[in-house]
Every structure is written in structure tokens, then in C-alpha cells.
Write a protein that holds these residues in place. Structure first.
Motif, mmCIF file in Angstrom:
data_model
loop_
_atom_site.group_PDB
_atom_site.id
_atom_site.type_symbol
_atom_site.label_atom_id
_atom_site.label_comp_id
_atom_site.label_asym_id
_atom_site.label_seq_id
_atom_site.Cartn_x
_atom_site.Cartn_y
_atom_site.Cartn_z
ATOM 1 N N TYR A 1 21.065 -1.949 5.431
ATOM 2 C CA TYR A 1 22.223 -1.048 6.012
ATOM 3 C C TYR A 1 23.610 -1.175 5.437
ATOM 4 O O TYR A 1 24.774 -0.368 5.673
ATOM 5 C CB TYR A 1 22.218 -1.113 7.629
ATOM 6 C CG TYR A 1 21.063 -0.910 8.259
ATOM 7 C CD1 TYR A 1 20.437 0.527 8.288
ATOM 8 C CD2 TYR A 1 20.092 -1.940 8.381
ATOM 9 C CE1 TYR A 1 18.934 0.676 8.971
ATOM 10 C CE2 TYR A 1 18.740 -1.825 8.839
ATOM 11 C CZ TYR A 1 18.472 -0.663 9.311
ATOM 12 O OH TYR A 1 16.970 -0.582 9.724
ATOM 13 N N GLN B 1 26.260 -0.822 2.665
ATOM 14 C CA GLN B 1 26.413 -0.048 1.572
ATOM 15 C C GLN B 1 27.194 -0.472 0.232
ATOM 16 O O GLN B 1 27.242 0.034 -0.612
ATOM 17 C CB GLN B 1 26.989 1.357 1.971
ATOM 18 C CG GLN B 1 28.579 1.242 2.499
ATOM 19 C CD GLN B 1 28.721 0.791 4.003
ATOM 20 O OE1 GLN B 1 27.817 0.162 4.519
ATOM 21 N NE2 GLN B 1 29.851 1.208 4.562
ATOM 22 N N THR C 1 16.910 2.657 -0.519
ATOM 23 C CA THR C 1 16.250 1.975 0.591
ATOM 24 C C THR C 1 15.420 0.951 0.219
ATOM 25 O O THR C 1 14.858 0.305 1.078
ATOM 26 C CB THR C 1 15.522 3.082 1.364
ATOM 27 O OG1 THR C 1 14.480 3.727 0.513
ATOM 28 C CG2 THR C 1 16.427 4.174 2.063
ATOM 29 N N GLY D 1 21.130 1.939 11.571
ATOM 30 C CA GLY D 1 21.487 3.171 11.475
ATOM 31 C C GLY D 1 20.706 3.765 9.950
ATOM 32 O O GLY D 1 19.536 3.415 9.986
ATOM 33 N N ASP D 2 21.434 4.230 9.209
ATOM 34 C CA ASP D 2 20.901 4.590 8.006
ATOM 35 C C ASP D 2 20.918 3.921 6.919
ATOM 36 O O ASP D 2 21.926 3.104 6.967
ATOM 37 C CB ASP D 2 21.483 6.122 7.318
ATOM 38 C CG ASP D 2 21.399 7.251 8.172
ATOM 39 O OD1 ASP D 2 20.283 7.189 8.903
ATOM 40 O OD2 ASP D 2 22.108 8.361 8.035
ATOM 41 N N SER D 3 19.614 3.570 6.171
ATOM 42 C CA SER D 3 19.661 2.758 5.164
ATOM 43 C C SER D 3 20.864 3.244 3.871
ATOM 44 O O SER D 3 21.180 4.573 3.868
ATOM 45 C CB SER D 3 18.574 2.300 4.349
ATOM 46 O OG SER D 3 17.470 1.723 5.337
ATOM 47 N N TYR E 1 22.566 4.231 0.456
ATOM 48 C CA TYR E 1 21.907 5.038 -0.646
ATOM 49 C C TYR E 1 23.377 5.145 -1.422
ATOM 50 O O TYR E 1 24.371 4.638 -1.164
ATOM 51 C CB TYR E 1 21.415 6.295 -0.453
ATOM 52 C CG TYR E 1 22.086 7.209 0.333
ATOM 53 C CD1 TYR E 1 22.102 6.974 1.745
ATOM 54 C CD2 TYR E 1 22.554 8.400 -0.176
ATOM 55 C CE1 TYR E 1 22.925 7.960 2.636
ATOM 56 C CE2 TYR E 1 23.451 9.299 0.572
ATOM 57 C CZ TYR E 1 23.675 8.967 1.960
ATOM 58 O OH TYR E 1 24.385 9.818 2.607
ATOM 59 N N GLY F 1 26.566 6.741 2.413
ATOM 60 C CA GLY F 1 25.472 6.079 3.301
ATOM 61 C C GLY F 1 25.744 4.777 3.928
ATOM 62 O O GLY F 1 26.755 4.174 4.067
ATOM 63 N N SER G 1 26.670 6.329 9.831
ATOM 64 C CA SER G 1 25.714 7.185 10.587
ATOM 65 C C SER G 1 25.551 6.772 12.016
ATOM 66 O O SER G 1 24.489 6.745 12.519
ATOM 67 C CB SER G 1 24.224 6.864 9.885
ATOM 68 O OG SER G 1 23.976 5.610 9.843
#
Length: 380
Positions: free
Chosen positions: A280, A282, A288, A314-316, A318, A333, A338
Motif C-alpha cells: 500500500y 506508493q 499490485t 486501503g488500495d494497493s 499503482y 494510488g 483511499s
């Protein structure tokens, strides 16, 4: 290619942007030693603090770096803490407000405030901004070099002299982690460090750097080890080592003896800890499934690597762009964007964990008071 230099203007690849200041020059506006009572992050951009005024007090005047905080009308009884910020950042971010995490409570205090609540006073909490204004504006040009190590070592010397203590605890985020480790090795300074808390450091290099290549004029942060005469092993970026000399070889980010991940084996008197957002994060990751990015901040297991904690949520991570054209030190990301925990909230949100790592002998219990309340967390 990068080459050894004690002057940022002349370092190998295209020089840092015009106007970059020598790393040891003390910018007058940032070396003011007014009587600020405590560190305050009075402004931020959602990821880091943007407060640039030096917040020194109690006669603490380190006269090194580009601002910072620490000192007051008090006496140090605990081992003092020295905070080292990440790339493009500054010392005030130890007080960066935590962000909201979906499904969990928002931590009520920054790392700085959490340590104050745990009983630390202003004569026990310090931080230095080791990047100039220009260097913070152009994070893609910043790398490790002896010129900057001197700021780190000199500041710690000044903290030791001010507090009368023979050791400090280091809490370092991102580039600050690898910068501190390189400085400690450069000066053989390990006896001055009691505990080392690494938060999201590029210990194994940054997988995001694989796109830019091992020598890039646009992202010198991502370069490999210096290989142009006069060669200096201590000048390097965060390209994950290819293991092949001249083609991405980087002993610092590699797996061999003396690499960042193996330093605890040589410095058995220091207790090491890690906090990481893993996939997670960035800064470390660009997809991912980006190779080894999930373990990029981890030390090799040793008896003095006390705990390594994953807090990502949260979001991985990218990537929208991988060319650093916008000068951004992070990709699109990741947990921070997120309602989760990514590279920056792994610092801002984890005051409880940092407190446990500094004030207890926790091993598996370093997430006590955090896990399940402020976000998921567990030993790795």
C-alpha cells in the motif's frame, strides 16, 4: 553516472537545479533560535507538514541543516529522540496530523503529540531538516552522499551535548532511514544509537526505480551506486541492486554483507524496528504485484531486529506516470489516497506504535493500542 562529491553542485549526473544550497549552509531564516514552546505543524499539504520556521528553544542552537525543532525549559531524563524526515519533506512532519482510515477511528494524536503524552518533554524530542528549500522542491535529485551525512551526525552530536546523553533514539521516515543508516556507517557512529525505528525506508531499494533505470538524469534518487572516478561507495541512490557491476550494482540495496538490510548484524548494540505499509506504499510500489516491493522496508531477521510491523491498508499502490516529469516523490494510488494507510500515514498515523517501540520492550506487542482500533497491524 553518479560520482563522489562533497558539493551537490558537482555531483556526477546533471547537477541539482540551479540555486541548490550547500547542504551545511545554515539558511538564516531557518536557523533562528526563538523560544517556540513545542513543535507545531501549523500547515500541511495532506501528506507532509509545510511549516518551515525553525522551532528551537531553551538555548538549543544546532546551527546545522535548514531548520528543525527541539529544546526548552526542561531537563532530559529519557534517551532523546532524533527525527529524520523523508524526501521532499522537513522535520515538522513528526507532528503531521493523522488521516482518517475507513472503518477505523482516526488516531487522535500525531507521533510528536503521542510521545509528549507518553511523558517526553521538549528537551527529549528533536528533529532536523537536512534538505534545503530547493532540494525539497526537486526531490527527484536527492540521493545519499557524505555531504548530507555530516548534517545528520553533527545534529546528533549537538543533541547529545545539549541533553548530556551519550545516546539517542532515531525515528526515521523514508529517505531519512537510509540516510541515517549510511551516516552511521560512514562515521562508525553506532555506539551513539540506542534504538532505530525505520518507517517506510528504502532498505532494499525502491521497486518504483526499476522503471527509471539504474542511471537517470531525471531521477537521481533512483540511481545505483556511484561508478565514475573518483569513485565513492558512499554516494548512491535507491535502485534495487542488479548484482551486476556497472549495470545497476548497488551494494547498499543488495543482499550482501554491508547492505542496508544486513546492518543490524554488525550493530548488535542497537535495537531495530520497522513500520511499513508494504503493498500500500506508493513510494515503494508501482503495481499490485511489483516484485519485492512489499518487503522493501524490511531488515533481515536478527536477534536485535526486535519487531517489524505491517500497517498498510486501503488500495494497493499503482502508477499514473513513472517518469518523474512532475517531480513527484510518489506514484498515484496507495493507501494514503483511499482512506487507508500508505507511505505517509505509516508515519502520521502510527504514534502509538512508535511510542511502544521507544518506551517498552515489546516484540510481538508493539501494535498494542493501535491494531483493530486505528487500523489493521501485525508483525511481519
Amino acid at each position: 553516472m553518479l560520482r563522489a562529491s562533497h558539493d551537490p553542485h558537482s555531483a556526477g549526473l546533471p547537477p541539482r537545479p540551479p540555486g541548490a544550497l550547500p547542504a551545511l549552509a545554515c539558511v538564516l531564516a531557518l536557523c533562528w533560535t526563538g523560544q517556540a514552546a513545542a513543535l507545531q505543524c501549523s500547515s500541511d499539504n495532506g501528506y507532509t507538514c509545510t511549516t518551515t520556521t525553525a522551532q528551537y528553544a531553551g538555548g538549543f542552537a544546532p546551527n546545522v541543516g535548514y531548520g528543525g525543532f527541539g529544546g526548552g525549559d526542561c531537563t532530559a531524563s529519557r534517551t532523546p529522540v532524533v527525527f529524520l524526515h523523508g524526501n521532499g519533506d522537513l522535520a515538522a512532519s513528526l507532528d503531521m496530523p493523522p488521516g482518517a482510515v475507513d472503518g477505523y477511528a482516526t488516531p487522535p494524536r500525531s507521533v510528536y503529540e503521542e510521545l509528549k503524552a507518553a511523558g517526553y518533554n521538549d528537551c527529549e524530542l528533536f528533529g532536523v531538516t537536512y534538505l534545503s528549500d530547493v532540494e525539497r522542491q526537486y526531490p527527484q535529485y536527492n540521493y545519499h552522499e557524505p555531504y548530507t551525512y555530516d548534517i545528520v551526525k553533527t545534529f546528533i552530536d549537538r543533541v547529545k551535548a545539549y541533553t548530556g546523553k551519550s545516546q539517542v533514539d532515531v525515528v526515521a521516515h523514508s529517505l531519512g532511514s537510509s540516510m541515517a543508516l549510511a551516516a552511521i556507517r560512514y562515521y562508525g557512529y553506532q555506539a551513539s544509537i540506542r534504538r532505530f525505528v525505520n518507517i517506510g525506508g528504502g532498505i532494499r531499494g525502491l521497486q518504483t526505480c526499476l522503471y527509471t533505470g539504474y542511471q537517470s538524469p531525471y531521477a537521481q534518487t533512483c540511481n545505483a551506486e556511484a561508478y565514475v572516478w573518483p569513485y565513492d561507495y558512499y554516494t548512491f541512490g535507491l535502485y534495487p541492486s542488479s548484482g551486476v557491476p556497472y549495470y545497476g550494482y548497488n551494494r547498499w540495496t543488495g543482499s550482501g554483507s554491508g547492505s542496508l538490510r544486513t546492518l543490524p548484524a554488525s550493530w548488535t548494540g542497537i535495537r531495530f524496528y520497522t513500520i511499513t505499509a508494504g503493498l500500500y506504499d506508493q513510494v515503494h510500489c508501482f503495481t499490485t504485484n511489483a516484485g519485492n516491493c512489499a518487503s522493501g522496508a524490511l531488515f533481515n531477521a536478527r536477534s536485535n531486529v526486535i519487531a517489524q510491523v505491517g500497517v498498510g491498508f486501503g488500495d494497493s499502490a499503482y502508477a499514473f506516470d513513472w517518469d518523474w516529469a512532475d517531480g513527484s516523490p510518489y506514484n498515484a494510488g496507495g493507501g494514503d489516497t483511499s482512506g487507508g494507510v500508505g507511505h505517509f500515514r505509516s508515519l502520521a498515523n502510527t504514534g502509538v506504535i512508535v511510542r511502544n517501540m521507544l518506551t517498552t520492550t515489546c516484540t510481538t506487542g508493539c501494535t498494542s493500542g493501535y491494531a483493530g482500533t486505528y487500523g489493521p497491524a501485525g508483525n511481519l
